[in-house]
Design a protein around this motif. Sequence first.
Motif, PDB file in Angstrom:
ATOM      1  N   UNK A   2       0.836  -1.205   0.000  1.00  0.00           N
ATOM      2  CA  UNK A   2       0.000   0.000   0.000  1.00  0.00           C
ATOM      3  C   UNK A   2       0.870   1.254   0.000  1.00  0.00           C
ATOM      4  N   UNK A   3       0.301   2.337  -0.513  1.00  0.00           N
ATOM      5  CA  UNK A   3       1.050   3.603  -0.582  1.00  0.00           C
ATOM      6  C   UNK A   3       1.504   4.053   0.802  1.00  0.00           C
ATOM      7  N   UNK A   4       0.664   3.860   1.815  1.00  0.00           N
ATOM      8  CA  UNK A   4       1.043   4.323   3.154  1.00  0.00           C
ATOM      9  C   UNK A   4       2.128   3.452   3.794  1.00  0.00           C
ATOM     10  N   UNK A   5       2.544   2.401   3.107  1.00  0.00           N
ATOM     11  CA  UNK A   5       3.643   1.560   3.568  1.00  0.00           C
ATOM     12  C   UNK A   5       4.912   1.824   2.748  1.00  0.00           C
ATOM     13  N   UNK A  24      -0.382   9.334  -0.999  1.00  0.00           N
ATOM     14  CA  UNK A  24      -0.391   8.834   0.367  1.00  0.00           C
ATOM     15  C   UNK A  24       0.920   8.235   0.839  1.00  0.00           C
ATOM     16  N   UNK A  25       1.975   8.422   0.071  1.00  0.00           N
ATOM     17  CA  UNK A  25       3.291   7.921   0.468  1.00  0.00           C
ATOM     18  C   UNK A  25       3.991   8.908   1.393  1.00  0.00           C
ATOM     19  N   UNK A  26       4.845   8.385   2.259  1.00  0.00           N
ATOM     20  CA  UNK A  26       5.747   9.247   3.009  1.00  0.00           C
ATOM     21  C   UNK A  26       6.768   9.798   2.012  1.00  0.00           C
ATOM     22  N   UNK A  27       7.209  11.018   2.236  1.00  0.00           N
ATOM     23  CA  UNK A  27       8.130  11.634   1.282  1.00  0.00           C
ATOM     24  C   UNK A  27       9.394  12.128   1.962  1.00  0.00           C
ATOM     25  N   UNK A  28      10.494  11.978   1.243  1.00  0.00           N
ATOM     26  CA  UNK A  28      11.799  12.434   1.725  1.00  0.00           C
ATOM     27  C   UNK A  28      12.412  13.298   0.631  1.00  0.00           C
ATOM     28  N   UNK A  29      12.711  14.528   0.978  1.00  0.00           N
ATOM     29  CA  UNK A  29      13.376  15.438   0.050  1.00  0.00           C
ATOM     30  C   UNK A  29      14.869  15.388   0.326  1.00  0.00           C
ATOM     31  N   UNK A  58      14.294   5.939   7.855  1.00  0.00           N
ATOM     32  CA  UNK A  58      13.645   4.631   7.813  1.00  0.00           C
ATOM     33  C   UNK A  58      13.437   4.071   9.213  1.00  0.00           C
ATOM     34  N   UNK A  59      14.392   4.272  10.102  1.00  0.00           N
ATOM     35  CA  UNK A  59      14.244   3.825  11.485  1.00  0.00           C
ATOM     36  C   UNK A  59      13.081   4.546  12.156  1.00  0.00           C
ATOM     37  N   UNK A  60      12.965   5.838  11.910  1.00  0.00           N
ATOM     38  CA  UNK A  60      11.863   6.620  12.479  1.00  0.00           C
ATOM     39  C   UNK A  60      10.515   6.161  11.924  1.00  0.00           C
ATOM     40  N   UNK A  61      10.455   5.884  10.633  1.00  0.00           N
ATOM     41  CA  UNK A  61       9.213   5.420  10.019  1.00  0.00           C
ATOM     42  C   UNK A  61       8.787   4.047  10.537  1.00  0.00           C
TER      43      UNK A  61
END
Length: 64
Positions: A2-5, A24-29, A58-61
Amino acid sequence: MAANESVYIGNDTARDIKGAKDTGMASVLIMTKHGKKDRGIAAPDYTIERIEDIDRVLEELEKR
């Protein structure tokens, strides 16, 4: 998956971060010298200076 994963890493708020947020994805700039960094277009969930910093994100997520 899923997008939220999922996590999207990009260097452009218009092309990368906005699209990730819209789905719905987490984003990293990642702050490279290329790409737009206009947070008025889309605000990333995380910002990193170098790709080596992605482990911290990634650890935080994983804790969510």
